[in-house]
Design a protein around this motif. Structure first.
Motif, PDB file in Angstrom:
ATOM      1  N   GLU A 255      46.950  95.020 -11.969  1.00  0.00           N
ATOM      2  CA  GLU A 255      46.132  96.213 -11.787  1.00  0.00           C
ATOM      3  C   GLU A 255      45.913  96.440 -10.303  1.00  0.00           C
ATOM      4  O   GLU A 255      45.320  95.599  -9.623  1.00  0.00           O
ATOM      5  N   LYS A 256      46.414  97.550  -9.819  1.00  0.00           N
ATOM      6  CA  LYS A 256      46.295  97.829  -8.385  1.00  0.00           C
ATOM      7  C   LYS A 256      44.854  98.178  -8.042  1.00  0.00           C
ATOM      8  O   LYS A 256      44.250  99.073  -8.631  1.00  0.00           O
ATOM      9  N   LYS A 257      44.315  97.426  -7.100  1.00  0.00           N
ATOM     10  CA  LYS A 257      42.918  97.629  -6.704  1.00  0.00           C
ATOM     11  C   LYS A 257      42.802  98.775  -5.692  1.00  0.00           C
ATOM     12  O   LYS A 257      43.675  98.940  -4.842  1.00  0.00           O
ATOM     13  N   PRO A 258      41.727  99.549  -5.759  1.00  0.00           N
ATOM     14  CA  PRO A 258      41.515 100.611  -4.764  1.00  0.00           C
ATOM     15  C   PRO A 258      41.175 100.009  -3.408  1.00  0.00           C
ATOM     16  O   PRO A 258      40.716  98.857  -3.314  1.00  0.00           O
ATOM     17  N   ASN A 259      41.446 100.763  -2.360  1.00  0.00           N
ATOM     18  CA  ASN A 259      41.142 100.279  -1.013  1.00  0.00           C
ATOM     19  C   ASN A 259      39.636 100.194  -0.749  1.00  0.00           C
ATOM     20  O   ASN A 259      39.214  99.587   0.227  1.00  0.00           O
TER      21      ASN A 259
ATOM     22  N   TYR B 140      39.267  93.060   4.059  1.00  0.00           N
ATOM     23  CA  TYR B 140      39.426  93.155   2.605  1.00  0.00           C
ATOM     24  C   TYR B 140      40.650  93.998   2.259  1.00  0.00           C
ATOM     25  O   TYR B 140      41.482  93.615   1.426  1.00  0.00           O
ATOM     26  N   ILE B 141      40.772  95.174   2.895  1.00  0.00           N
ATOM     27  CA  ILE B 141      41.876  96.077   2.609  1.00  0.00           C
ATOM     28  C   ILE B 141      43.221  95.424   2.964  1.00  0.00           C
ATOM     29  O   ILE B 141      44.191  95.498   2.201  1.00  0.00           O
ATOM     30  N   LYS B 142      43.249  94.747   4.124  1.00  0.00           N
ATOM     31  CA  LYS B 142      44.498  94.110   4.566  1.00  0.00           C
ATOM     32  C   LYS B 142      44.880  92.938   3.654  1.00  0.00           C
ATOM     33  O   LYS B 142      46.049  92.792   3.275  1.00  0.00           O
TER      34      LYS B 142
ATOM     35  N   GLU C  66      49.180  92.103  -2.879  1.00  0.00           N
ATOM     36  CA  GLU C  66      50.150  92.944  -3.576  1.00  0.00           C
ATOM     37  C   GLU C  66      51.571  92.655  -3.103  1.00  0.00           C
ATOM     38  O   GLU C  66      52.498  92.539  -3.914  1.00  0.00           O
ATOM     39  N   LEU C  67      51.738  92.537  -1.798  1.00  0.00           N
ATOM     40  CA  LEU C  67      53.065  92.241  -1.248  1.00  0.00           C
ATOM     41  C   LEU C  67      53.550  90.865  -1.686  1.00  0.00           C
ATOM     42  O   LEU C  67      54.730  90.678  -1.993  1.00  0.00           O
ATOM     43  N   SER C  68      52.639  89.898  -1.714  1.00  0.00           N
ATOM     44  CA  SER C  68      53.013  88.533  -2.098  1.00  0.00           C
ATOM     45  C   SER C  68      53.448  88.461  -3.554  1.00  0.00           C
ATOM     46  O   SER C  68      54.404  87.741  -3.898  1.00  0.00           O
TER      47      SER C  68
END
Length: 209
Positions: free
Chosen positions: A108-112, A129-131, A137-139
């Protein structure tokens, strides 16, 4: 290793059919190998690009976290982070590429927008947090791609091994077997023809006596 067959027309048909099947099998394996290699090359290029993006994003996230530690204090940041929910949305499925089973990672993609209140945080913590969320997600995607690349490489090696066995062992054996049986049958036919000529000649000779 192919067994030695008796020189009969039936065995010649069997040898020819096996040879044709082996050549078809080699052609299919060679095409499969080419498709897998093309797929692998694309994944390797993606891995290099993603690793570079992860390195950059992680350095930026760590730098922001250091700034947040300085402005807010480590204990306050730990208090905020301990109240954040654990992400249990990650799931792993699979798909098949020419027989190679490779993973599909979904989450589930989290919002920024950070899940904590802005009144007790700082811009540096929000950036961290955003980074770090982007690093996660990239990992996840990188793990999927790297595992897929590894499994494709293993499958390519197996496919190449089977193709080599057909090309260098099975096909030459049955080519030789087909040739040997055909030559033996031709030799037998010549001998039978010669024998019949001798018998016919002998009969004609006896008939004139």
């Amino acid at each position: 290793m192919a067994e030695k067959l008796l020189a009969t027309k039936g065995n010649l048909i069997i040898a020819k059919n096996t040879l044709a099947l082996s050549k078809t099998g080699y052609s299919l394996l060679d095409k499969k190998r080419a498709i897998l290699v093309r797929e692998l090359m694309g994944l390797l290029e993606e891995v290099r690009s993603m690793q570079n993006e992860i390195d950059i994003t992680f350095r930026e996230a760590y730098s922001a976290l250091l700034r947040a530690n300085t402005s807010m204090g480590i204990s306050r940041i730990e208090e905020i982070l301990s109240a954040m929910p654990i992400d249990n949305s990650i799931a792993v499925k699979s798909r098949s590429v020419m027989g190679a089973v490779i993973p599909l990672v979904s989450y589930e993609k989290k919002p920024n927008r950070p899940p904590y209140g802005f009144w007790n945080s700082s811009a540096a913590l929000d950036e961290a947090y955003i980074k770090f969320n982007r690093v996660k997600e990239l990992s996840l995607h990188l793990a999927q791609v790297e595992t897929s690349a590894y499994r494709l490489a293993v499958n390519i090696k197996k496919t190449q091994k089977r193709a080599n066995a057909l090309q260098n062992i099975v096909i030459p054996q049955y080519e030789k077997m087909t040739s040997d049986i055909a030559n033996a049958l031709e030799e037998k036919e010549r001998e039978d023809f010669t024998r019949l000529k001798v018998i016919k000649k002998q009969k004609n000779k006896n008939g004139r006596i």
